[in-house]
Structure formats: C-alpha cells, structure tokens
Design a protein around this motif. Structure first.
Motif, PDB file in Angstrom:
ATOM      1  N   PRO A   1     -13.476  -3.455   2.185  1.00 31.39           N
ATOM      2  CA  PRO A   1     -12.722  -3.960   3.336  1.00 31.39           C
ATOM      3  C   PRO A   1     -13.646  -4.404   4.471  1.00 31.39           C
ATOM      4  N   SER A   2     -13.350  -5.548   5.055  1.00 30.54           N
ATOM      5  CA  SER A   2     -14.185  -6.079   6.140  1.00 30.54           C
ATOM      6  C   SER A   2     -14.187  -5.150   7.352  1.00 30.54           C
ATOM      7  N   SER A   3     -13.147  -4.349   7.506  1.00 32.35           N
ATOM      8  CA  SER A   3     -13.079  -3.411   8.638  1.00 32.35           C
ATOM      9  C   SER A   3     -14.188  -2.360   8.582  1.00 32.35           C
ATOM     10  N   PHE A   4     -14.821  -2.192   7.429  1.00 33.96           N
ATOM     11  CA  PHE A   4     -15.915  -1.229   7.327  1.00 33.96           C
ATOM     12  C   PHE A   4     -17.077  -1.624   8.241  1.00 33.96           C
ATOM     13  N   SER A   5     -17.198  -2.912   8.546  1.00 33.95           N
ATOM     14  CA  SER A   5     -18.287  -3.353   9.425  1.00 33.95           C
ATOM     15  C   SER A   5     -18.116  -2.830  10.846  1.00 33.95           C
ATOM     16  N   ASN A   6     -16.929  -2.348  11.184  1.00 32.51           N
ATOM     17  CA  ASN A   6     -16.677  -1.802  12.532  1.00 32.51           C
ATOM     18  C   ASN A   6     -16.905  -0.307  12.614  1.00 32.51           C
TER      19      ASN A   6
END
Length: 150
Positions: free
Chosen positions: A138-143
């Motif tokens: 998930p791209s949200s992992f970058s946050n």
C-alpha cells in the motif's frame, strides 16, 4: 389472588436482580480492544497446527504465545514466523495501536496487505516476507514515520 401477588413479587425481585447484577458479557469492565483485535486476526488466519491458543475471554493477551507486551500490559509485538499459517491478514490489526513489531514471515498468508497497517503509529518492524500476498505494498506505507524495517 395471593398466588398472583407472590408471583408478581417474585417477578419484581427477578427484574431487580437483573438490573442490579447485569450479565458480565454485556457490561464487561475488562473489555480489551487489543484482545478483540487479536481475535479478529486469529479468525482470518488458518492455523493448521492449532498453535494460536488465544482465549477470547481473556482480560489481556500478555500470556498468549507469539505476543509480546510492554510492562504496562500493552501489546507491542506479534512474532509468529514459520507457523504455516494461511488465510488473510485482518484489517483489525490497526486496532493494535501500540504495536512496534509484526513478524509473520515464512507463512502462507495470502490476499492483499491491509492498508490499515499504515495506521499503526508506533510500528517499527514489519516482516511479511515469504508469504503469498497479492497486489502492491500500500502506498500509505510511505507515510509511516516510525517504520524502520520493511
């Protein structure tokens, strides 16, 4: 008439008893959202060797296998690599807000990696390697500011 009066009195006493001493299930003061989250995780996993002997009636999960707790009895880690688990990883994992490490490598867990993992504020170590997950991370992992190992 006297029998009806006694029955009425007994009925009133029974209602008073139920009001004064409600069932433990409906008003459990020891309700623990971490236990509920872990039971959601357990329900989504298939455990062929029955190693997840977690008890949904427990007050806390600190005595359970594969669980690490802080001195304050908060769940800070799940470490269950190589247990031959299959099934999926439940989004209820996000309710483990004190989780610092999640080690589920070398299992057969499938499905998508839950985006909800990115909502765990203290997660530092996440190892889901050598499973059968599909899709992308998930791209949200970058946050995730605290994540040190993925």
């Amino acid at each position: 008439m006297e029998i009806r009066g006694k029955n009425g009195l007994l009925f009133c006493l029974a209602l008073l008893w139920l009001w004064a001493f409600p069932s433990e299930a409906s008003t459990n003061k020891d309700f623990n959202p971490e236990v509920q989250a872990l039971m959601g995780i357990k329900a989504a996993l298939k455990d062929p060797h029955s190693v997840l002997t977690w008890d949904d009636n427990a007050v806390d999960a600190c005595t359970w296998n594969f669980i690490t707790c802080s001195p304050d009895k908060l769940v800070i880690g799940i470490g269950a690599p190589s247990q031959n688990f299959s099934g999926t990883l439940s989004p209820s994992i996000a309710n483990l807000t004190n989780l610092q490490f999640l080690l589920l490598q070398n299992n057969n867990i499938s499905g998508k990696i839950p985006n909800e993992i990115s909502k765990i504020p203290k997660l530092r170590t996440l190892d889901l390697s050598n499973n059968l997950f599909s899709g992308e991370i998930p791209s949200s992992f970058s946050n995730m500011k605290s994540l040190q190992y993925l």
